[in-house]
Write an enzyme that holds these catalytic residues in place. Structure first.
Site, PDB file in Angstrom:
ATOM      1  N   ASP A 158       0.873  -1.176   0.000  1.00 17.13           N
ATOM      2  CA  ASP A 158       0.000   0.000   0.000  1.00 17.13           C
ATOM      3  C   ASP A 158       0.908   1.224   0.000  1.00 17.13           C
ATOM      4  O   ASP A 158       1.648   1.463   0.956  1.00 17.13           O
ATOM      5  CB  ASP A 158      -0.888  -0.030   1.252  1.00 17.13           C
ATOM      6  CG  ASP A 158      -1.857   1.149   1.289  1.00 17.13           C
ATOM      7  OD1 ASP A 158      -1.797   2.006   0.388  1.00 17.13           O
ATOM      8  OD2 ASP A 158      -2.666   1.206   2.236  1.00 17.13           O
ATOM      9  N   ALA A 211       0.659   4.999  -0.149  1.00 17.94           N
ATOM     10  CA  ALA A 211      -0.214   6.176  -0.120  1.00 17.94           C
ATOM     11  C   ALA A 211       0.555   7.473   0.106  1.00 17.94           C
ATOM     12  O   ALA A 211      -0.034   8.549   0.054  1.00 17.94           O
ATOM     13  CB  ALA A 211      -1.275   6.000   0.968  1.00 17.94           C
TER      14      ALA A 211
HETATM   15  C1  LIG Z   1      -2.151   3.668   4.404  1.00 12.29           C
HETATM   16  C2  LIG Z   1      -3.205   4.282   3.557  1.00 12.29           C
HETATM   17  N1  LIG Z   1      -3.654   3.602   2.494  1.00 12.29           N
HETATM   18  C3  LIG Z   1      -4.596   4.109   1.697  1.00 12.29           C
HETATM   19  C4  LIG Z   1      -5.154   5.347   1.936  1.00 12.29           C
HETATM   20  C5  LIG Z   1      -6.251   5.811   1.013  1.00 12.29           C
HETATM   21  O1  LIG Z   1      -5.970   6.901   0.267  1.00 12.29           O
HETATM   22  P1  LIG Z   1      -7.045   7.500  -0.737  1.00 12.29           P
HETATM   23  O2  LIG Z   1      -7.592   8.711  -0.090  1.00 12.29           O
HETATM   24  O3  LIG Z   1      -6.270   7.790  -1.968  1.00 12.29           O
HETATM   25  O4  LIG Z   1      -8.098   6.491  -0.972  1.00 12.29           O
HETATM   26  C6  LIG Z   1      -4.732   6.084   3.028  1.00 12.29           C
HETATM   27  C7  LIG Z   1      -5.331   7.367   3.320  1.00 12.29           C
HETATM   28  O5  LIG Z   1      -5.376   7.879   4.392  1.00 12.29           O
HETATM   29  C8  LIG Z   1      -3.719   5.539   3.857  1.00 12.29           C
HETATM   30  O6  LIG Z   1      -3.266   6.192   4.919  1.00 12.29           O
END
Ligand SMILES: Cc1ncc(COP(=O)(O)O)c(C=O)c1O
Length: 394
Positions: free
Chosen positions: A208, A210
């Site tokens: 993941d 982000a």
């Molecule tokens: C670890 C993690 N993964 C995914 C996301 C999701 O991001 P998005 O807003 O692009 O869906 C976040 C958002 O806070 C995150 O902290």
């Protein structure tokens, strides 16, 4: 029909935000919300984003469908940014998806199709949406040890004890960089060990990503994912442009599947497209088109890169100032780990009672697990925050 159901629980973050808004104390501090904020408490539109949007407004000639896999140039540019030519392009399958969350969702559905009885392993703790998303996708989420609250560091030996025992039916979800909520990340050497372990066990890696570029720059932040991509036959990666391009509400992300070879990538691509079509048919284009324009234009790209560096430098500076302010007032060394963490968040590791006291006595709001959003700190409020942390922890 609806009275056969119960009300679903409110997301913790939105509950906290409602409490913060209702608090009338003027010097209140919001460390809860997961968006970047500048010194004035605003979440700005990045300069390069505004310029790219003007180009879209002037040049866009149609609102016709883009396609199930979304904006292809955007996906290819993000593939270059993330993987930087370390693997053969024919192994990379990608579909644009609505944000990081949409990308994770598509990839979880592919895993579900391939691994009907497999488990998915997430860090303890992890981004609060990981667990319910895995459950909703029909996978069985389990935790691997990750964060040591006492030292503020990664419990690496314990983590590896669990990872080393996994098998080819297991999936391991790892945060590419800037771990949310803890802020504690693997070192390059630890990523190397994780890559070796996954190679041996055959467990499937899912990254993941982000916060690329929000920690220690794009190259360093990408170290781990590139190590896995260059060591292992297959992996998945969910990319979000929400934070590093400040495009939160535009929902721009990419779901990547790396195959052993071209054939594997083609199968993954067809599966992802099939899932997208049956879920939401097509992703929204505006955010992806903004990113495409920025990354293809040298001037805009430099401007974006500089602003991203400014944001991550501001966060680093705030970390250092908070640690200094705590030390100056108390000789407390317990929070030095905050400067070793990277990205938007850190977990303070204090108790729920202490978190409640900060809220009640000092109007300082953070999640119950003591996650703070560093960008929510304002330089003028560092002293107040340091004093309050010392008071509730001593
Ligand atoms: C670890 C993690 N993964 C995914 C996301 C999701 O991001 P998005 O807003 O692009 O869906 C976040 C958002 O806070 C995150 O902290």
């Amino acid at each position: 029909m609806f009275d056969e159901l119960e009300k679903a629980p409110l997301d913790k973050i939105f509950k906290l935000l409602a409490q913060f808004r209702a608090d009338e104390r003027e010097d209140k501090i919001d460390l809860g919300i997961g968006v970047y904020k500048d010194e004035n408490g605003n979440t700005p539109i990045m300069r390069a984003v505004k310029k790219a949007e003007r180009q879209i407004l002037d040049n866009e000639t149609t609102k016709s469908y883009v396609g199930v896999a979304g904006n292809r140039e955007f996906c290819d540019l993000i593939a270059d940014l993330v993987f930087a030519n370390i693997i053969d392009k024919s192994r990379i399958a990608s579909v644009q998806a609505p944000g990081g969350t949409g990308s994770i969702w598509v990839l979880l559905q592919v895993i579900k199709r391939a691994r009907k009885k497999g488990k998915i392993w997430i860090s303890d703790p992890s981004w609060p949406n990981h667990y319910p998303m895995c459950e909703l996708a029909g996978l069985e989420p389990n935790y691997y040890p990750y964060f040591d609250k006492d030292s503020g560091k990664v419990k690496f030996a314990e983590m590896m004890k669990v990872l080393d025992r996994l098998g080819p039916k297991d999936t391991v979800l790892l945060h590419g960089c800037c771990h949310n909520p803890t802020g504690a990340n693997l070192t390059n050497e630890q990523w190397d060990i994780v890559a070796d372990s996954l190679k041996k066990t055959g467990a499937f890696p899912f990254i993941d990503l982000a916060y690329l570029g929000f920690g220690d720059g794009i190259e360093q932040d990408a170290y781990g994912l590139r190590k896995l991509a260059s060591t292992l036959d297959e992996m998945m990666l969910a990319f979000s442009a929400s934070k590093n391009f400040g495009l939160y509400r535009e929902r721009a992300g990419v779901a990547f599947a790396i195959g052993k070879d071209k054939n594997g990538a083609e199968i993954a691509f067809s599966q992802m497209g099939n899932i997208v079509r049956a879920s939401y048919s097509q992703p929204p284009d505006h955010g992806a088109e903004i990113v495409r324009i920025i990354l293809q234009d040298e001037k805009l790209r430099n401007e974006w890169q500089n602003e991203l560096d400014e944001m991550s430098a501001r966060i680093k500076n705030l970390r250092q100032k908070l640690v200094n302010a705590i030390k100056e007032r108390s000789n407390l060394e317990d929070f030095n780990f905050l400067t070793e963490h990277s990205g938007m968040f850190s977990l303070l590791g204090i108790s729920k009672e202490q978190v409640d006291k900060l809220k009640k006595d000092h109007a300082i709001y953070m999640l119950d697990d003591s996650r703070i959003s560093i960008a929510g700190i304002n330089e003028n409020k560092i002293d107040k925050l340091a004093k309050a942390i010392i008071e509730v922890t001593q």
